[in-house]
Design an enzyme around this catalytic site. Structure first.
Site, PDB file in Angstrom:
ATOM      1  N   GLY A  46       1.415  -1.015  -0.223  1.00 37.90           N
ATOM      2  CA  GLY A  46      -0.320  -0.103   0.261  1.00 37.90           C
ATOM      3  C   GLY A  46       0.908   1.207  -0.150  1.00 37.90           C
ATOM      4  CD  GLN A  51       3.536   5.640   2.644  1.00 32.84           C
ATOM      5  OE1 GLN A  51       2.576   5.184   2.164  1.00 32.84           O
ATOM      6  NE2 GLN A  51       4.494   5.143   2.795  1.00 32.84           N
ATOM      7  CB  CYS A  92       5.023   1.527   7.158  1.00 33.51           C
ATOM      8  SG  CYS A  92       4.815   3.434   6.249  1.00 33.51           S
ATOM      9  CG  LEU A  93       6.702   1.381   1.579  1.00 37.09           C
ATOM     10  CD1 LEU A  93       5.754   1.001   0.216  1.00 37.09           C
ATOM     11  CD2 LEU A  93       7.427   0.443   1.160  1.00 37.09           C
ATOM     12  CG  HIS A 134      -0.678   1.323   7.606  1.00 33.77           C
ATOM     13  ND1 HIS A 134      -0.145   0.710   8.638  1.00 33.77           N
ATOM     14  CD2 HIS A 134       0.039   2.246   7.146  1.00 33.77           C
ATOM     15  CE1 HIS A 134       1.115   1.705   8.008  1.00 33.77           C
ATOM     16  NE2 HIS A 134       1.448   2.404   6.816  1.00 33.77           N
ATOM     17  CD  GLU A 135      -0.969   2.651   2.721  1.00 34.30           C
ATOM     18  OE1 GLU A 135      -0.416   3.827   2.740  1.00 34.30           O
ATOM     19  OE2 GLU A 135      -0.446   1.372   3.269  1.00 34.30           O
ATOM     20  CG  HIS A 138       0.706   6.604   5.806  1.00 34.63           C
ATOM     21  ND1 HIS A 138       1.742   7.232   6.316  1.00 34.63           N
ATOM     22  CD2 HIS A 138       1.466   5.430   5.250  1.00 34.63           C
ATOM     23  CE1 HIS A 138       2.292   6.141   5.984  1.00 34.63           C
ATOM     24  NE2 HIS A 138       1.781   5.617   5.277  1.00 34.63           N
TER      25      HIS A 138
HETATM   26 NI    NI Z   1       2.570   3.493   5.766  1.00 33.03          NI
END
Ligand code: NI
Length: 169
Positions: A46, A51, A92-93, A134-135, A138
């Site tokens: 995701g 991000q 998470c990236l 989660h997304e 963000h």
């Molecule tokens: Ni993330």
């Protein structure tokens, strides 16, 4: 298509609250393709626009085994969430190499536009439900490590800053 740089925690820009996407136009469609390419390249499931330093309400997700079934959520809104919650391990990236448990609702119903601007209602459970929550965090400027204890968060911040310094050296 192009790979986009991913902001890394504790970059303060990750705490920006995203604005609604005004129109699903050519610019947004290019952003969607670039975000999908960036997510796949980074081996993530995701990615939120936040991000990649674009502060508009747009998310891409791909939890498929073959990595060929992207889900695009524009201006997502949770219209229902289950009272049942569970702890799930998340990564998470923007916080590479860190995994920890976060409590999320088991099931969510989300209203959003897809990549063509068509309104959709999605009912998600399991990994997809976790990923959507989660997304969507963000987009509100929230990174999953903020659910952890202050001590854990401090350790993660120190570790991230150290590896970012080393990467620059
Ligand atoms: Ni993330």
């Amino acid at each position: 298509m192009a790979l986009l740089p991913i902001l890394c925690y504790p970059d303060p820009k990750l705490h920006t609250v995203a604005k609604p996407v005004a129109a699903v136009d050519a610019r947004i469609k290019t952003l969607i393709s670039d975000m999908i390419e960036t997510m796949l390249e980074a081996k993530g499931i995701g990615l939120a626009a936040t991000q990649v330093d674009v502060h508009e309400r747009l998310i891409v997700i791909d939890i498929s085994e073959q990595r060929d079934d992207p889900l695009v959520l524009i201006n997502p809104r949770i219209v229902w969430s289950s009272p049942e919650k569970h702890q799930n391990e998340e990564g998470c990236l923007s916080v590479p190499g860190i995994y920890d448990s976060v409590e999320r609702c088991d099931t969510v119903k989300v209203e959003a536009q897809d990549g063509h601007g068509t309104a959709r209602l999605i009912e998600a459970d399991g990994l997809l439900a976790v990923c959507i929550q989660h997304e969507m965090d963000h987009l509100l400027g929230r990174v999953f490590v903020e659910y952890l204890s202050p001590l854990k968060r401090k350790r993660i911040k120190t570790k991230m800053l150290k590896s970012q310094r080393e990467a620059r050296a």
